[in-house]
Design an enzyme around this catalytic site. Structure first.
Site, PDB file in Angstrom:
ATOM      1  N   LYS A 223       0.822  -1.220   0.000  1.00  0.00           N
ATOM      2  CA  LYS A 223       0.000   0.000   0.000  1.00  0.00           C
ATOM      3  C   LYS A 223       0.852   1.266   0.000  1.00  0.00           C
ATOM      4  CE  LYS A 223      -4.357  -1.873   1.538  1.00  0.00           C
ATOM      5  NZ  LYS A 223      -5.362  -2.044   2.591  1.00  0.00           N
ATOM      6  N   ARG A 261      -3.463  -9.883   5.428  1.00  0.00           N
ATOM      7  CA  ARG A 261      -3.819  -9.989   4.010  1.00  0.00           C
ATOM      8  C   ARG A 261      -2.656  -9.458   3.182  1.00  0.00           C
ATOM      9  NH1 ARG A 261      -5.994  -6.860  -0.014  1.00  0.00           N
ATOM     10  NH2 ARG A 261      -7.507  -7.873  -1.400  1.00  0.00           N
TER      11      ARG A 261
HETATM   12  C1  8Y7 Z   1      -8.008  -4.516   2.114  1.00  0.00           C
HETATM   13  C2  8Y7 Z   1      -9.032  -5.362   1.679  1.00  0.00           C
HETATM   14  C3  8Y7 Z   1      -8.143  -4.365  -0.026  1.00  0.00           C
HETATM   15  C4  8Y7 Z   1      -7.750  -4.421   3.508  1.00  0.00           C
HETATM   16  C5  8Y7 Z   1      -9.524  -6.022   3.830  1.00  0.00           C
HETATM   17  C6  8Y7 Z   1      -5.250  -3.474  -1.615  1.00  0.00           C
HETATM   18  C7  8Y7 Z   1     -10.069  -5.942  -0.507  1.00  0.00           C
HETATM   19  C8  8Y7 Z   1      -6.541  -2.806  -1.674  1.00  0.00           C
HETATM   20  N1  8Y7 Z   1      -7.447  -3.912   1.026  1.00  0.00           N
HETATM   21  N2  8Y7 Z   1      -9.790  -6.116   2.522  1.00  0.00           N
HETATM   22  N3  8Y7 Z   1      -9.112  -5.253   0.341  1.00  0.00           N
HETATM   23  N4  8Y7 Z   1      -8.534  -5.213   4.331  1.00  0.00           N
HETATM   24  N5  8Y7 Z   1     -10.242  -6.752   4.714  1.00  0.00           N
HETATM   25  O1  8Y7 Z   1      -4.239  -2.712  -1.710  1.00  0.00           O
HETATM   26  O2  8Y7 Z   1      -6.895  -3.693   4.011  1.00  0.00           O
HETATM   27  O3  8Y7 Z   1      -5.109  -4.685  -1.503  1.00  0.00           O
HETATM   28  S1  8Y7 Z   1      -7.912  -3.914  -1.697  1.00  0.00           S
END
Ligand code: 8Y7
Length: 282
Positions: A223, A261
């Site tokens: 990010k 994640r």
């Molecule tokens: C997150 C996410 C994304 C996060 C959860 C990216 C779908 C953006 N970020 N879901 N999703 N938490 N729970 O950079 O921080 O991966 S998308």
């Protein structure tokens, strides 16, 4: 602390920090070829993440990047349902569905998904009811504003308090809809309507989210906050943010996060084993 989640028949042990691998099935990730090719590539990527130690594969068909276009329910279903079906049939892994649309949640759970990851925290039409009926765990993420505009000057009186209050409200909404408390995961939503300063405060105070007794999920991987910390004047692109993301993952896990994640499964699993070793030491 809830140590185990029931994910559509598969159990997720959260007694140590686990990794959720990101599987994007957006056209810009799997750009060429038709559906078969896309499925093949998705399966390959998921197999690799599984072999690297991912406990969960998060399948998403709609980009939540600031400025990204909205897609129709039909398009999203076409993208993600065959992938969810294929992964749950062929791999022994928990598949999570990254969506805010009730219809997509419902079809994905029928196709075998074991977790709902909703960046809108089930605020979409019908989402609470579908999630409740599905019986699978839900990840409630905080976001200020909407993806298209959320990074235009986000403001908080106190970011930690506001995120905490929002998540408490969403827990209540879930419980009122019939979702059991022990099926809920919390996520402060790094980068979703937050400045670098807000993100830093949330990471620094992450342990305060865990006092609710629910598992915390964190997504920092690649990010822009990492780029901003590495070089504010000339942030490196996502490809150069691996080591920074690992540092972030370790900090989050040390502050109580139970699910990380990430796009970088192998590296993150290794890093978290060191945290688990420390946490298991009295
Ligand atoms: C997150 C996410 C994304 C996060 C959860 C990216 C779908 C953006 N970020 N879901 N999703 N938490 N729970 O950079 O921080 O991966 S998308």
């Amino acid at each position: 602390m809830v140590m185990q989640l029931n994910c559509n028949g598969k159990f997720l042990d959260l007694s140590w920090p686990r990794v959720m691998g990101v599987l994007n099935v957006t056209p810009d990730s799997f750009y060429d070829g038709g559906r078969h090719n896309r499925l093949d590539l998705a399966l390959q990527h998921a197999e690799r993440m599984l072999s690297e130690g991912a406990a969960i594969i998060d399948v998403g068909g709609e980009s939540t990047r600031p400025g990204a276009e909205n897609i129709s329910i039909g398009q999203e279903l076409d993208r993600v349902i065959p992938v969810v079906e294929c992964l749950t049939k062929k791999l022994d892994v928990i598949v999570s569905i990254d969506t805010s649309k009730a219809e997509v949640m419902q079809q994905a759970v029928i196709a075998g998904a074991g977790l709902i990851n909703d960046v809108s925290a089930l605020r979409g039409e019908g989402a609470l009811q579908v999630a409740a009926n599905s019986g699978v765990p839900v990840c409630l993420m905080h976001m200020q504003g909407q993806p298209q505009t959320m990074q235009n000057n986000p403001e908080y009186a106190d970011v930690m308090t506001e995120v905490d209050q929002f998540l408490r409200q969403r827990i209540s909404a879930c419980e009122n809809a019939g979702i059991s408390r022990d099926q809920i995961i919390l996520d402060p939503g790094f980068g979703f309507g937050k400045t670098l300063g807000h993100n830093m405060q949330l990471l620094q105070n992450l342990n305060k989210l865990s006092v609710q007794g629910l598992p915390v999920l964190v997504g920092l991987s690649r990010k822009s906050m990492l780029g901003a910390l590495l070089a504010p004047d000339c942030p490196p692109p996502p490809e150069k943010r691996l080591y920074a993301g690992l540092a972030g993952a370790v900090i989050a896990a040390m502050r109580g996060a139970r699910i990380i994640r990430t796009h970088d499964v192998e590296a993150t699993v290794d890093a978290l084993k060191i945290v688990a070793g420390i946490q298991a030491t009295a």
